[in-house]
Design an enzyme around this catalytic site. Structure first.
Site, mmCIF file in Angstrom:
data_model
loop_
_atom_site.group_PDB
_atom_site.id
_atom_site.type_symbol
_atom_site.label_atom_id
_atom_site.label_comp_id
_atom_site.label_asym_id
_atom_site.label_seq_id
_atom_site.Cartn_x
_atom_site.Cartn_y
_atom_site.Cartn_z
ATOM 1 C CE LYS A 29 -6.362 2.036 7.982
ATOM 2 N NZ LYS A 29 -5.751 3.276 6.581
ATOM 3 C CD GLU A 58 -2.060 1.409 3.082
ATOM 4 O OE1 GLU A 58 -2.316 2.307 3.762
ATOM 5 O OE2 GLU A 58 -2.099 0.697 3.455
#
Length: 207
Positions: free
Chosen positions: A127, A37
């Site tokens: 998340k 990411e």
């Protein structure tokens, strides 16, 4: 893009110069960490890194973008080559927009209310951020009302606490500076490799 599997580690890269990003990504790939990411906390640099990584690795790297807070950022990152979007918090319209592009989004959640909204949007992965503030017991408690939800632990996850979060019910983790330090360079490759091995070994033993 492959589905996010239980035991996946996503390396968060933040503040890394584009001249340094490829050897860092290569080291992570060689140690078995295929999900990466790129944070947009420094947007131009992040977009440059996404474009370079996409051109260099193609399907070898599960490449995503993080710290996305509005639609225009998502558009720019996807155009650069990001294949999934991660947000720091819950924002329904942004979630719906990214889904309308047929892209995966892993939104940040902090409360059971946030999680309920994510479930209503038919999301399977959230998340949990910041995980270390909420604690492993929070994860264990929300498994009751949301038993089938894939919870990604993010924020303060380190070698010292990943076990407790995994045992509590986190299915995957996005790890920042404890794996790739902010602004890392190729001079830190040996440390990055060693940390990657340690994280992989912990989850392999648990798996």
């Amino acid at each position: 893009m492959r589905p996010l599997q239980k035991g996946t580690i996503i390396s968060i890269v933040r503040g890394v110069d584009p001249h340094e990003i490829v050897p860092i990504a290569e080291a992570l790939l060689e140690e078995g960490i295929e999900w990466l990411e790129v944070s947009l906390s420094e947007e131009k640099q992040g977009l440059d890194n996404i474009k370079l990584l996409s051109e260099t690795y193609g399907d070898r790297l599960q490449l995503g973008v993080g710290t996305v807070i509005h639609k225009e950022q998502a558009d720019r990152a996807i155009a650069a080559g990001a294949r999934y979007v991660i947000t720091p918090g819950w924002e329904r319209e942004l979630v719906r927009y990214v889904k309308s592009l047929d892209m995966q989004i892993f939104p940040g959640v902090y409360t059971p209310g946030d999680i309920m909204q994510a479930v209503q949007e038919q999301l399977q992965v959230v998340k949990l951020f910041p995980a270390s503030t909420l604690g492993a017991d929070f994860v264990k408690q929300v498994q009751g009302p949301f038993p089938s939800l894939h919870i990604m632990g993010v924020g303060g996850i380190a070698l010292s606490n990943i076990n407790s979060f995994y045992e509590a019910g986190c299915s995957s983790f996005a790890i920042g500076s404890d794996l790739v330090p902010r602004g890392a360079t190729r001079q830190q490759l040996s440390t990055i490799r060693e940390r990657a091995k340690q994280y992989k070994n912990i989850l392999h033993e648990k798996g």
